[in-house]
Write a protein that holds these residues in place. Structure first.
Motif, short mmCIF file in Angstrom:
data_model
loop_
_atom_site.label_atom_id
_atom_site.label_comp_id
_atom_site.label_asym_id
_atom_site.label_seq_id
_atom_site.Cartn_x
_atom_site.Cartn_y
_atom_site.Cartn_z
N ASP A 17 58.70 -10.99 -31.41
CA ASP A 17 57.73 -10.02 -31.91
C ASP A 17 56.30 -10.57 -31.84
O ASP A 17 56.08 -11.76 -31.63
N LEU A 18 55.37 -9.67 -32.01
CA LEU A 18 53.95 -9.99 -31.90
C LEU A 18 53.52 -11.11 -32.85
O LEU A 18 52.81 -12.03 -32.45
N ASP A 19 53.95 -11.03 -34.10
CA ASP A 19 53.51 -12.03 -35.08
C ASP A 19 53.96 -13.44 -34.71
O ASP A 19 53.22 -14.40 -34.90
N ARG A 20 55.16 -13.58 -34.18
CA ARG A 20 55.64 -14.90 -33.77
C ARG A 20 54.85 -15.41 -32.58
O ARG A 20 54.50 -16.59 -32.51
N VAL A 21 54.57 -14.55 -31.61
CA VAL A 21 53.77 -14.97 -30.45
C VAL A 21 52.39 -15.43 -30.94
O VAL A 21 51.90 -16.49 -30.55
N ALA A 22 51.78 -14.65 -31.81
CA ALA A 22 50.45 -14.98 -32.32
C ALA A 22 50.48 -16.31 -33.06
O ALA A 22 49.60 -17.17 -32.85
N SER A 23 51.46 -16.50 -33.91
CA SER A 23 51.56 -17.73 -34.69
C SER A 23 51.70 -18.95 -33.79
O SER A 23 50.99 -19.95 -33.96
N VAL A 24 52.60 -18.89 -32.84
CA VAL A 24 52.84 -20.03 -31.96
C VAL A 24 51.66 -20.26 -31.02
O VAL A 24 51.29 -21.40 -30.74
N ALA A 25 51.05 -19.18 -30.54
CA ALA A 25 49.89 -19.32 -29.65
C ALA A 25 48.64 -19.75 -30.42
O ALA A 25 47.65 -20.17 -29.81
N GLY A 26 48.66 -19.63 -31.74
CA GLY A 26 47.51 -20.00 -32.55
C GLY A 26 46.36 -19.03 -32.44
O GLY A 26 45.19 -19.43 -32.47
N LEU A 27 46.71 -17.75 -32.32
CA LEU A 27 45.69 -16.70 -32.18
C LEU A 27 45.90 -15.62 -33.23
O LEU A 27 47.03 -15.42 -33.70
N PRO A 28 44.86 -14.88 -33.57
CA PRO A 28 45.04 -13.74 -34.49
C PRO A 28 45.94 -12.69 -33.82
O PRO A 28 45.90 -12.51 -32.60
N PRO A 29 46.73 -11.97 -34.61
CA PRO A 29 47.63 -10.96 -34.05
C PRO A 29 46.91 -9.92 -33.19
O PRO A 29 47.41 -9.52 -32.14
N GLU A 30 45.70 -9.49 -33.62
CA GLU A 30 44.97 -8.47 -32.86
C GLU A 30 44.61 -8.97 -31.47
O GLU A 30 44.74 -8.25 -30.47
N GLU A 31 44.14 -10.21 -31.40
CA GLU A 31 43.79 -10.79 -30.11
C GLU A 31 45.03 -11.00 -29.25
O GLU A 31 45.02 -10.76 -28.04
N THR A 32 46.10 -11.45 -29.87
CA THR A 32 47.36 -11.66 -29.15
C THR A 32 47.87 -10.36 -28.57
O THR A 32 48.28 -10.29 -27.41
N GLU A 33 47.81 -9.28 -29.38
CA GLU A 33 48.27 -7.99 -28.90
C GLU A 33 47.43 -7.51 -27.71
O GLU A 33 47.98 -7.01 -26.72
N SER A 34 46.14 -7.71 -27.79
CA SER A 34 45.26 -7.33 -26.69
C SER A 34 45.62 -8.10 -25.42
O SER A 34 45.71 -7.53 -24.32
N ARG A 35 45.85 -9.39 -25.58
CA ARG A 35 46.21 -10.21 -24.42
C ARG A 35 47.58 -9.79 -23.87
O ARG A 35 47.78 -9.78 -22.65
N LEU A 36 48.53 -9.48 -24.75
CA LEU A 36 49.86 -9.03 -24.30
C LEU A 36 49.75 -7.71 -23.53
O LEU A 36 50.43 -7.52 -22.51
N ILE A 37 48.92 -6.82 -24.02
CA ILE A 37 48.72 -5.53 -23.31
C ILE A 37 48.15 -5.79 -21.92
O ILE A 37 48.61 -5.19 -20.93
N ASP A 38 47.17 -6.69 -21.82
CA ASP A 38 46.62 -7.04 -20.50
C ASP A 38 47.70 -7.60 -19.59
O ASP A 38 47.78 -7.27 -18.40
N LEU A 39 48.55 -8.47 -20.13
CA LEU A 39 49.65 -9.04 -19.35
C LEU A 39 50.65 -7.96 -18.93
O LEU A 39 51.20 -8.00 -17.83
#
Length: 193
Positions: A17-39
């Motif tokens: 899930d998004l929160d786990r990706v954000a936590s491990v990547a060391g990024l805020p969830p909003e930024e992580t979600e934006s990057r995931l959408i780009d990917l």
């Protein structure tokens, strides 16, 4: 330009899930979600909706991640250092597997049974062995972080899981972080699982 940080984090975690990706990547969830959408727009990750949904790399994402980490490794001139650390890690890996089994199962009167964690002495002995293993993997993590800084988070994540006593139960357990480190080493070195 493809976002290696988020793509590689997801590649090492698998489907999550998004929160786990954000936590491990060391990024805020909003930024992580934006990057995931780009990917996802690039066709490198996909999202499955629903209660048990999450994000995962596509086959194209795995291929692109492998290309990018090989490029990163070669550019840093770190192949020999990462290979050496991988070899040291693999010496410890069977012990981690045995300890995870010991945490979940124990033998009572010659019969294997689930560890119900009511025997504090047994659990303390297994925890002491995890602590010793953690001490011995610390130099491996340090060598990896010196070779490629993105490996630096594993030392902290392993120590945090051990301090919580979360050895094999949760998605952020010692065993799961170890698995992700193992996967990261395999992908980084281009070694098939």
């Amino acid at each position: 330009m493809t976002d290696l940080r988020v793509l590689h984090t997801l590649r090492c975690m698998g489907f999550t899930d998004l929160d786990r990706v954000a936590s491990v990547a060391g990024l805020p969830p909003e930024e992580t979600e934006s990057r995931l959408i780009d990917l996802a727009v690039e066709g490198l990750v996909t999202r499955t909706p629903g209660a048990f949904g999450g994000w995962g790399p596509t086959e194209a994402g795995k291929i692109e991640d492998a290309r990018l980490v090989a490029e990163e490794l070669d550019k840093a001139g770190a192949r020999a250092a990462v290979t050496s650390a991988y070899e040291d890690f693999m010496v410890l890996n069977p012990e981690l597997l045995d300890l995870s089994t010991a945490w979940h199962l124990r033998t009572v009167d010659g019969v294997a049974a689930a560890n119900d964690h009511t025997d504090a002495g047994y659990d303390d002995r297994v925890l002491a062995r995890f602590t010793d293993l953690d001490r011995r993997v610390s130099p491996v993590c340090a060598a990896l972080a010196a070779a490629l800084p993105r490996f630096g988070s594993y030392r902290t994540r392993l120590s945090t899981a051990l301090a919580r006593g979360d050895l094999a139960e949760s998605t952020s357990s010692y065993h799961n972080v170890w698995f992700q480190l193992h996967e990261d080493l395999l992908v980084t070195l281009g070694i098939p699982r």
